[in-house]
Design an enzyme around this catalytic site. Sequence first.
Site, PDB file in Angstrom:
ATOM      1  N   HIS A  25       4.578   4.704   2.382  1.00  0.00           N
ATOM      2  CA  HIS A  25       3.757   4.133   3.458  1.00  0.00           C
ATOM      3  C   HIS A  25       4.638   3.731   4.648  1.00  0.00           C
ATOM      4  O   HIS A  25       4.294   3.965   5.804  1.00  0.00           O
ATOM      5  CB  HIS A  25       3.053   2.855   2.981  1.00  0.00           C
ATOM      6  CG  HIS A  25       1.968   3.052   1.961  1.00  0.00           C
ATOM      7  ND1 HIS A  25       1.976   2.425   0.734  1.00  0.00           N
ATOM      8  CD2 HIS A  25       0.817   3.775   2.002  1.00  0.00           C
ATOM      9  CE1 HIS A  25       0.890   2.746   0.066  1.00  0.00           C
ATOM     10  NE2 HIS A  25       0.173   3.572   0.791  1.00  0.00           N
ATOM     11  N   LYS A  49     -10.342   2.847  -4.870  1.00  0.00           N
ATOM     12  CA  LYS A  49      -9.862   2.853  -6.252  1.00  0.00           C
ATOM     13  C   LYS A  49      -9.933   1.418  -6.756  1.00  0.00           C
ATOM     14  O   LYS A  49      -9.000   0.648  -6.578  1.00  0.00           O
ATOM     15  CB  LYS A  49      -8.427   3.360  -6.308  1.00  0.00           C
ATOM     16  CG  LYS A  49      -8.250   4.671  -5.576  1.00  0.00           C
ATOM     17  CD  LYS A  49      -6.825   4.800  -5.054  1.00  0.00           C
ATOM     18  CE  LYS A  49      -6.699   5.982  -4.101  1.00  0.00           C
ATOM     19  NZ  LYS A  49      -5.491   5.913  -3.282  1.00  0.00           N
ATOM     20  N   ARG A  99       1.174  14.384   1.632  1.00  0.00           N
ATOM     21  CA  ARG A  99       2.319  14.595   0.754  1.00  0.00           C
ATOM     22  C   ARG A  99       2.344  16.012   0.219  1.00  0.00           C
ATOM     23  O   ARG A  99       3.240  16.779   0.448  1.00  0.00           O
ATOM     24  CB  ARG A  99       2.284  13.615  -0.422  1.00  0.00           C
ATOM     25  CG  ARG A  99       2.694  12.236  -0.049  1.00  0.00           C
ATOM     26  CD  ARG A  99       2.124  11.230  -0.971  1.00  0.00           C
ATOM     27  NE  ARG A  99       0.689  11.138  -0.829  1.00  0.00           N
ATOM     28  CZ  ARG A  99      -0.063  10.213  -1.383  1.00  0.00           C
ATOM     29  NH1 ARG A  99       0.481   9.316  -2.160  1.00  0.00           N
ATOM     30  NH2 ARG A  99      -1.356  10.183  -1.182  1.00  0.00           N
ATOM     31  N   SER A 137       1.123   4.691  -4.775  1.00  0.00           N
ATOM     32  CA  SER A 137       1.074   3.330  -5.324  1.00  0.00           C
ATOM     33  C   SER A 137       0.773   3.348  -6.810  1.00  0.00           C
ATOM     34  O   SER A 137       1.284   2.510  -7.564  1.00  0.00           O
ATOM     35  CB  SER A 137       0.022   2.503  -4.583  1.00  0.00           C
ATOM     36  OG  SER A 137       0.344   2.401  -3.229  1.00  0.00           O
TER      37      SER A 137
HETATM   38  P1  ADP Z   1      -6.026   5.429   0.149  1.00  0.00           P
HETATM   39  O1  ADP Z   1      -6.901   4.680  -0.793  1.00  0.00           O
HETATM   40  O2  ADP Z   1      -6.585   5.560   1.539  1.00  0.00           O
HETATM   41  O3  ADP Z   1      -5.483   6.728  -0.387  1.00  0.00           O
HETATM   42  P2  ADP Z   1      -3.277   4.528   0.016  1.00  0.00           P
HETATM   43  O4  ADP Z   1      -2.749   3.167   0.239  1.00  0.00           O
HETATM   44  O5  ADP Z   1      -3.041   5.149  -1.303  1.00  0.00           O
HETATM   45  O6  ADP Z   1      -4.803   4.415   0.340  1.00  0.00           O
HETATM   46  O7  ADP Z   1      -2.728   5.507   1.123  1.00  0.00           O
HETATM   47  C1  ADP Z   1      -2.884   5.263   2.488  1.00  0.00           C
HETATM   48  C2  ADP Z   1      -2.337   6.425   3.295  1.00  0.00           C
HETATM   49  O8  ADP Z   1      -0.934   6.525   3.087  1.00  0.00           O
HETATM   50  C3  ADP Z   1      -2.919   7.778   2.896  1.00  0.00           C
HETATM   51  O9  ADP Z   1      -3.038   8.564   4.067  1.00  0.00           O
HETATM   52  C4  ADP Z   1      -1.872   8.353   1.988  1.00  0.00           C
HETATM   53  O10 ADP Z   1      -1.880   9.762   2.013  1.00  0.00           O
HETATM   54  C5  ADP Z   1      -0.616   7.818   2.652  1.00  0.00           C
HETATM   55  N1  ADP Z   1       0.506   7.748   1.708  1.00  0.00           N
HETATM   56  C6  ADP Z   1       0.603   7.030   0.570  1.00  0.00           C
HETATM   57  N2  ADP Z   1       1.791   7.224  -0.043  1.00  0.00           N
HETATM   58  C7  ADP Z   1       2.464   8.115   0.746  1.00  0.00           C
HETATM   59  C8  ADP Z   1       3.732   8.761   0.664  1.00  0.00           C
HETATM   60  N3  ADP Z   1       4.557   8.586  -0.366  1.00  0.00           N
HETATM   61  N4  ADP Z   1       4.060   9.599   1.644  1.00  0.00           N
HETATM   62  C9  ADP Z   1       3.226   9.840   2.668  1.00  0.00           C
HETATM   63  N5  ADP Z   1       2.014   9.282   2.821  1.00  0.00           N
HETATM   64  C10 ADP Z   1       1.634   8.430   1.871  1.00  0.00           C
END
Ligand code: ADP
Length: 170
Positions: A25, A49, A99, A137
């Site tokens: 992030h 989620k 990703r 996460s």
């Molecule tokens: P969501 O429930 O929207 O997926 P997340 O917190 O999991 O919430 O992710 C928020 C954003 O950050 C999404 O666009 C996700 O693709 C991006 N993201 C999460 N982890 C990574 C990572 N390791 N590299 C690039 N983008 C990421």
Amino acid sequence: MSDKTDAEPKIAIYPGSFDPITYGHIDILERAAALFDKVVIALAVNPRKVPPLFSLEERREMILEAISAMPNVEVADVEGLMVDFARQHGAIALIRGLRAISDFEYEFQMSLTNRKLAPRVITVFLMPHDNYTYLNSSIVREVASFGGDVSQFVPPGVARRLKEKFSPSG
Ligand code: ADP
């Protein structure tokens, strides 16, 4: 010349659950902060989620620690439609991290839907450093739940909170 000085600041929003915030992030945030005048992290009050491991307050605290050295990044809670949040904040763009191919189908569907709802808000996909393309996460929560070392995936404050969550003494 006058066009430039009168220009509105370019604001982007970066939505997510951040349960918890990871170096993936943060990588995306750094890229977005270099492109836009201001980036507003839209912290999902009710993540898709459910249930989240960390409360809204805990997730917000961890984000605030992570962005303390990023002057043009802030965080706000979001409930409801992302495009409404974008409009309220005067945002021109919505940032998403991409990703792997596996992200693509859902992101494609969501971005086209958002475009129908708010044609002026542009979804921008950013790719993280390849060190983080596998990271999310939920994998961090899983490693931490088994007592694994997560220090290469998350900032120290997040690693500490994960340890506290999963340690038997609480
Ligand atoms: P969501 O429930 O929207 O997926 P997340 O917190 O999991 O919430 O992710 C928020 C954003 O950050 C999404 O666009 C996700 O693709 C991006 N993201 C999460 N982890 C990574 C990572 N390791 N590299 C690039 N983008 C990421």
